[in-house]
Design a protein around this motif. Sequence first.
Motif, PDB file in Angstrom:
ATOM      1  N   ARG A 183     -33.447  11.498 -16.579  1.00 22.21           N
ATOM      2  CA  ARG A 183     -33.635  12.878 -17.070  1.00 22.21           C
ATOM      3  C   ARG A 183     -34.228  13.753 -15.962  1.00 22.21           C
ATOM      4  NH1 ARG A 183     -34.847  10.345 -22.044  1.00 22.21           N
ATOM      5  NH2 ARG A 183     -37.075  10.335 -21.632  1.00 22.21           N
ATOM      6  N   MET A 184     -35.169  13.205 -15.186  1.00 25.98           N
ATOM      7  CA  MET A 184     -35.727  13.966 -14.048  1.00 25.98           C
ATOM      8  C   MET A 184     -34.618  14.288 -13.039  1.00 25.98           C
ATOM      9  SD  MET A 184     -39.172  11.632 -13.459  1.00 25.98           S
ATOM     10  CE  MET A 184     -39.488  12.203 -11.792  1.00 25.98           C
ATOM     11  N   VAL A 185     -33.752  13.315 -12.793  1.00 31.00           N
ATOM     12  CA  VAL A 185     -32.653  13.483 -11.829  1.00 31.00           C
ATOM     13  C   VAL A 185     -31.686  14.568 -12.317  1.00 31.00           C
ATOM     14  CG1 VAL A 185     -30.661  12.342 -10.758  1.00 31.00           C
ATOM     15  CG2 VAL A 185     -32.836  11.120 -10.978  1.00 31.00           C
ATOM     16  N   GLU A 186     -31.351  14.523 -13.610  1.00 25.57           N
ATOM     17  CA  GLU A 186     -30.431  15.510 -14.194  1.00 25.57           C
ATOM     18  C   GLU A 186     -31.001  16.918 -14.079  1.00 25.57           C
ATOM     19  OE1 GLU A 186     -27.537  15.643 -15.189  1.00 25.57           O
ATOM     20  OE2 GLU A 186     -26.897  13.611 -15.623  1.00 25.57           O
ATOM     21  N   GLN A 187     -32.299  17.046 -14.400  1.00 24.93           N
ATOM     22  CA  GLN A 187     -32.939  18.372 -14.334  1.00 24.93           C
ATOM     23  C   GLN A 187     -32.902  18.917 -12.916  1.00 24.93           C
ATOM     24  OE1 GLN A 187     -36.782  17.705 -16.074  1.00 24.93           O
ATOM     25  NE2 GLN A 187     -35.906  17.590 -18.123  1.00 24.93           N
ATOM     26  N   PHE A 188     -33.166  18.055 -11.950  1.00 26.81           N
ATOM     27  CA  PHE A 188     -33.167  18.471 -10.534  1.00 26.81           C
ATOM     28  C   PHE A 188     -31.761  18.895 -10.118  1.00 26.81           C
ATOM     29  CE2 PHE A 188     -32.643  17.090  -6.034  1.00 26.81           C
ATOM     30  CZ  PHE A 188     -33.572  17.916  -5.441  1.00 26.81           C
ATOM     31  N   ARG A 189     -30.771  18.137 -10.573  1.00 28.39           N
ATOM     32  CA  ARG A 189     -29.390  18.423 -10.205  1.00 28.39           C
ATOM     33  C   ARG A 189     -28.948  19.771 -10.797  1.00 28.39           C
ATOM     34  NH1 ARG A 189     -23.969  16.931 -11.799  1.00 28.39           N
ATOM     35  NH2 ARG A 189     -24.778  16.529 -13.858  1.00 28.39           N
TER      36      ARG A 189
END
Length: 194
Positions: A183-189
């Motif tokens: 979820r952190m990765v998705e938000q950053f992307r």
Amino acid sequence: MAVGILALQGAFAEHAAVLDKLGVPHFEIRQKRDLDQPMNGLIIPGGESTVMNKLLRELDLYDTLRERIQSGLPVFGTCAGLILLAKQIDGGIPCFSVMDIRVKRNAYGRQLGSFFTDDRFGGSERIPMTFIRAPYIESVGNNVEVLSVVDSNIVAAQQDNMLVTAFHPELDMDLTVHQHFIRMVEQFRLKNAG
Ligand SMILES: NC(=O)CC[C@H](N)C(=O)O
């Protein structure tokens, strides 16, 4: 999207297996040219922090990875990975020195070097936690969120784009911690795409 897994040493294959289960594309980081491809997140696995610290510098990966973490790349460090991210290490020299935590290495002594328990991670139900010659976090800065506490010791925490666990979620069946990281990765992307 793709998550880079530092694959110099230690439990990197186990993280790859969890990302496969979650259907998240990933690649191994073994040398500098592996950093040429797009990377939306980074996993630093467990293993031996002193060895990884040495190899990161020898292979000239250190500066690029540190810069990317400081520019907001989501990073998840387990065990030795937690040690590598810490700003302070009890009796030791920090590596990336980016996360506002003070860490004690091999904190459980030789006899209790490895153990298994279950406890909460953030607002989750109890999840399995495998500790192997694990560190714990002795103290955290104001900007760090404590996510798990076992026997009064902090064993999981997050500061902005940096997530750490003293235990090894990649060795158990539960996907909670990796799902949190993705979820952190998705938000950053999404933030970078917009
Ligand atoms: N399982 C682990 O990653 C152990 C960490 C190791 N004791 C270290 O100091 O690097």
